[in-house]
Design a protein around this motif. Structure first.
Motif, short mmCIF file in Angstrom:
data_model
loop_
_atom_site.label_atom_id
_atom_site.label_comp_id
_atom_site.label_asym_id
_atom_site.label_seq_id
_atom_site.Cartn_x
_atom_site.Cartn_y
_atom_site.Cartn_z
N ASN A 170 1.51 0.01 1.42
CA ASN A 170 1.84 0.55 0.10
C ASN A 170 0.55 0.63 -0.72
O ASN A 170 0.03 -0.37 -1.19
CB ASN A 170 2.87 -0.35 -0.59
N ASP A 192 5.93 -2.11 3.46
CA ASP A 192 5.96 -2.30 2.01
C ASP A 192 4.75 -3.08 1.51
O ASP A 192 4.21 -2.78 0.44
CB ASP A 192 7.25 -3.03 1.61
N GLN A 198 9.65 -2.86 8.23
CA GLN A 198 9.71 -2.28 6.89
C GLN A 198 8.98 -3.16 5.89
O GLN A 198 8.30 -2.66 4.98
CB GLN A 198 11.16 -2.09 6.46
N GLU A 199 9.09 -4.47 6.05
CA GLU A 199 8.40 -5.38 5.14
C GLU A 199 6.89 -5.25 5.27
O GLU A 199 6.15 -5.31 4.28
CB GLU A 199 8.86 -6.81 5.40
N GLU A 216 13.64 -7.59 -3.09
CA GLU A 216 14.25 -7.48 -1.77
C GLU A 216 15.66 -8.04 -1.81
O GLU A 216 15.89 -9.16 -2.26
CB GLU A 216 13.43 -8.28 -0.75
#
Length: 826
Positions: free
Chosen positions: A632, A628, A624-625, A265
């Motif tokens: 994911n 992820d 978004q984190e 990141e």
């Protein structure tokens, strides 16, 4: 009035020609058809909830829950009614259909610049055409990058205002700069404005150097002061937009990472590899001169007469199956484009004649603007190489302010596309009104012809001398072909060889085409030098041939076939059976649609539902984190529950049939919890929500511990909380609890604007479960409201109103003073 028309008749005629060109090029727009633009369609999905409430309330909300669980609308659609430039842009969009308005602004802005550079009107028209019809300017229209196109359109008039100011027309120049810069900022494509700023920074530096050299620093300081004031005014006019954009950007994927354990990141700004995904190939710069030297656009661009088609036909594939076969093979790499980009909509073609005249300008133009154009163009060209020139690109990415906030670094070539026509047209002006000996001009003309013509002859005669016409993964492409042809390696090799031949053929044909235009351009310049033609006729002829050159290339990528009936566009948002079934549910919930590819790059579901997915380049960083870490691979069901994901849409293996799953475990729009689990930081918070019971436990960062009074809190099993009225930026709940209660709301955490009120009294709230809002609510029966009231917007709009009035008054005064000055001169 008659005198005014007489003085400006030629300008009005040229403007009329510009309008006619736009209507001819986009004639389907006059037939009621609309341009099929993928990004515009995605924008309709993004904006649907906003526009629905705008139609109902008369103004759009500042927040939407239709994408990514909820996000500010600042980068989707916001009115900014106190900004005067909003109405300038709206005027053009109302009077002229899309995309005629954009191309007309390309032409008018560039024409103003060339007139300020004291060009003959017909020569100025040629320059405006060269700028406007540059291939990239049309490709972004085709893609639907409307804001980017509008931002590019205002590059020339901004430069025109700056040049006037440095010419000591301080007031008029500064006011025009303020006006056009304000509109430029309002187009809301900060990346394009930022690239223009880099170029203008170099321009100001060169002006400073010459001011010091000629001992006219007082004039420079005065000009710079006027321009500084103009810039401040332009920024103030857009205070509401810029303030909200800046505030929002710090919370998006362009901002600082919240996690420390994930070394991939970035600490601030975009991920380097993501930003460099679209880097201009070094060799691809040849497309400035030869459009198809790298194969043109990605995709199956071959016809039945191609070498590939002949190879397939020789293997026994019927004629009627050749095109479908090539389209199928395109999925594994059978495409004429062989550059390094993942895909491309077309080349950066600036025009063969413009490239030739640009080289000539380097030889003969004496104006110091040449050195600015050259230095700015070289810098932007080198920066466009991105990952192919990491030393310079990384230097800017790591240290130049804000540079790492933007992706697709090849986009900086818009500056090169803007500046090359300027120097090219300056070269023609220098020839037409030359002070040098004709012999010297002819010598420089030959040098320019040798450079451009010689390069083209090499590409025609020996194209493989410097170019491979193979992609970097050419070997892998052959392996895939071998698998498709059932292990027939010889057939696979023959297809690949035929594809290379087709690419070479395309390059040769366009090189020959460019050579023809270069020779025509050289002939017109020679006629000017030798005074074989009237300059006026040469300028008109130049405008025509430049138009023919660029028009024919633009037609490859944006033509009548891209227009469709409006009812066809409407079909893009026709609800499916599963959508209609879900929409029967009138409660408050979210949907995750996995049936149409990546749900986080698709805004179509947002047209119908409050979606966990969407399409936007600036998602909230925390969201978004979560994607992820929790989405994911296997999707975390606990996170789906806390996000109130009531419906899941999936498709069968063929993608033909969609099914809907009703998730009974969804936590709802708000709920009381029994327990608080404190964590030390974002990393622990993310780990905690990987497996937990969101209906009973809230995960809270220790920094919010002071907002929870454990001595008052208790869990009332008979208590309830429910949403009673919904508006994207005003949510109203009613609740009942015997004691103070801890409530979690399935709403995105965004502290820069949301306020919580119980019975009209403001209360504190905090973040829970990494991305949600939570609050300690007083016991009893109460009404709770969440209102989105960003100071950045409302205070910014007040500043915008004051600045807009100042801009209009300054513009009126500058025009009055200019008219008065001309009357005195007359």
């Amino acid at each position: 009035m008659n005198n005014w028309f007489k003085r400006n008749g030629i300008h009005l005629a040229i403007i009329g020609i510009f309008i006619a060109l736009c209507f001819v090029y986009f004639s389907p727009a006059l037939q009621g058809k609309a341009l099929y633009q993928s990004d515009v369609l995605m924008a309709q999905g993004m904006q649907k909830e906003i526009m629905d409430f705008k139609a109902k309330d008369g103004k759009g909300p500042l927040w939407t829950n239709s994408m990514f669980g909820g996000m500010p609308a600042f980068q989707i659609w916001v009115q900014y009614p106190n900004n005067v430039t909003t109405y300038v842009i709206s005027f053009f969009k109302t009077v002229f259909p899309n995309p005629i308005d954009t191309v007309l602004l390309y032409l008018l802005g560039a024409y103003l610049l060339f007139c300020v550079l004291r060009m003959n009107p017909w020569l100025a028209a040629a320059g405006a055409i060269a700028f406007a019809f540059s291939s990239y300017n049309f490709q972004i229209i085709d893609a639907g990058h409307s804001n980017k196109a509008m931002a590019i359109a205002f590059f020339p008039p901004i430069l025109a205002g700056i040049i006037l100011t440095f010419r000591r027309q301080y007031l008029l120049g500064a006011v025009l700069t303020a006006l056009f810069l304000a509109i430029e900022i309002r187009t809301n494509h900060i990346q394009m404005t930022y690239y223009l700023f880099i170029a203008l920074l170099i321009y100001v530096g060169i002006e400073l150097y010459h001011a010091l050299k000629s001992k006219t620093s007082k004039d420079f300081i005065k000009s710079f002061s006027y321009l500084a004031a103009a810039s401040v005014l332009a920024v103030a006019v857009n205070a509401g937009m810029l303030w909200t954009t800046y505030e929002y950007s710090t919370e998006t994927i362009r901002g600082k990472s919240n996690l420390t354990t994930d070394k991939s990141e970035p600490n601030n700004g975009l991920d380097r590899d993501y930003a460099y995904q679209w880097s201009q190939g070094v060799g691809e710069s040849l497309t400035f001169l030869v459009p198809n030297v790298y194969g043109g656009a990605s995709g199956p661009n071959l016809d039945e007469k191609s070498e590939v088609a002949k190879t397939l036909a020789a293997k026994g594939i019927p004629a009627e199956q050749l095109l479908p076969a090539m389209q199928q093979l395109a999925q594994v790499g059978l495409t004429t484009y062989w550059g390094d980009k993942q895909f491309t909509s077309g080349p950066w073609y600036f025009g063969a004649i413009i490239c030739f005249l640009f080289i000539l300008g380097l030889f003969i133009v004496k104006n110091r603007i040449k050195w600015w154009i050259l230095s700015a163009s070289i810098l932007c060209l080198l920066l466009s190489f991105g990952r192919h020139l990491p030393f310079l690109s990384d230097l800017f990415f790591n240290y130049f302010p804000l540079y790492n906030k933007f992706r697709a670094v090849e986009s900086i070539l818009v500056i090169v596309g803007f500046l090359m026509p300027v120097l090219a047209i300056l070269a023609v002006k220098e020839v037409a009104f030359h002070t040098e000996e004709p012999k010297k001009l002819q010598k420089n003309l030959l040098y320019s012809l040798y450079i451009t013509g010689g390069l083209l002859i090499i590409l025609i005669a020996l194209p493989t001398a410097f170019l491979s016409f193979k992609t970097q993964n050419h070997g892998q492409f052959i392996e895939q072909l071998t698998q498709i042809t059932n292990g027939d390696k010889g057939f696979a090799d023959s297809i690949a060889e035929a594809l290379v031949k087709d690419r070479i053929s395309l390059a040769r044909m366009d090189a020959l085409r460019s050579l023809l235009f270069v020779l025509i351009g050289a002939g017109l310049v020679w006629a000017l030098i030798r005074k074989k033609m009237n300059p006026q006729f040469v300028f008109i002829a130049l405008a025509v041939v430049v138009l023919v050159d660029l028009w024919s290339i633009d037609r490859r990528y944006l033509n009548n076939e891209k227009f469709v009936d409006k009812n066809v566009l409407a079909q893009q948002f026709k609800p499916r059976d599963v959508d209609q079934l879900i929409m029967r549910d009138q409660s408050y919930y979210r949907v995750l649609d996995l049936s149409q590819g990546n749900p986080f790059s698709n805004s179509v579901p947002s047209y119908f539902h409050k979606s966990l997915g969407g399409y936007h380049a600036a998602k909230l960083k925390r969201y978004q984190e979560v994607l992820d870490k929790q989405f994911n691979g296997a999707i975390n069901e606990d996170v789906l529950d806390m996000l109130n994901t009531k419906y899941l849409i999936t498709a069968d293996q063929n993608g033909q049939k969609e099914t809907m799953k009703n998730r009974s475990t969804a936590a709802g729009h708000a709920w009381f919890v029994q327990k608080v689990e404190y964590v030390k930081n974002a990393d622990e918070e993310m780990m905690a929500i990987s497996s937990f019971d969101p209906k009973n436990v809230m995960v809270v960062d220790e920094k919010f511990k002071s907002l929870i009074d454990v001595s008052k809190v208790g869990y009332d099993g008979n208590g309830f909380i429910r949403l009673i009225t919904y508006h994207p930026d005003h949510l109203t709940y009613e609740y009942s609890s015997g004691r103070d209660a801890l409530a979690v709301f399935s709403e995105m955490w965004y502290e820069k604007g949301w306020n919580a009120y119980v019975d009209g009294e403001k209360i504190p709230y905090f973040r829970a479960d990494y991305i949600l809002r939570a609050a300690q609510l007083p016991g009893g029966n109460h009404k709770l409201e969440f209102k989105f009231e960003p100071t950045s917007y409302y205070t910014g709009e007040t500043i915008s109103l004051i600045a807009s009035i100042l801009l209009l008054l300054s513009l009126g005064y500058a025009i009055w003073m200019e008219v008065k000055r001309k009357e005195i001169q007359a």
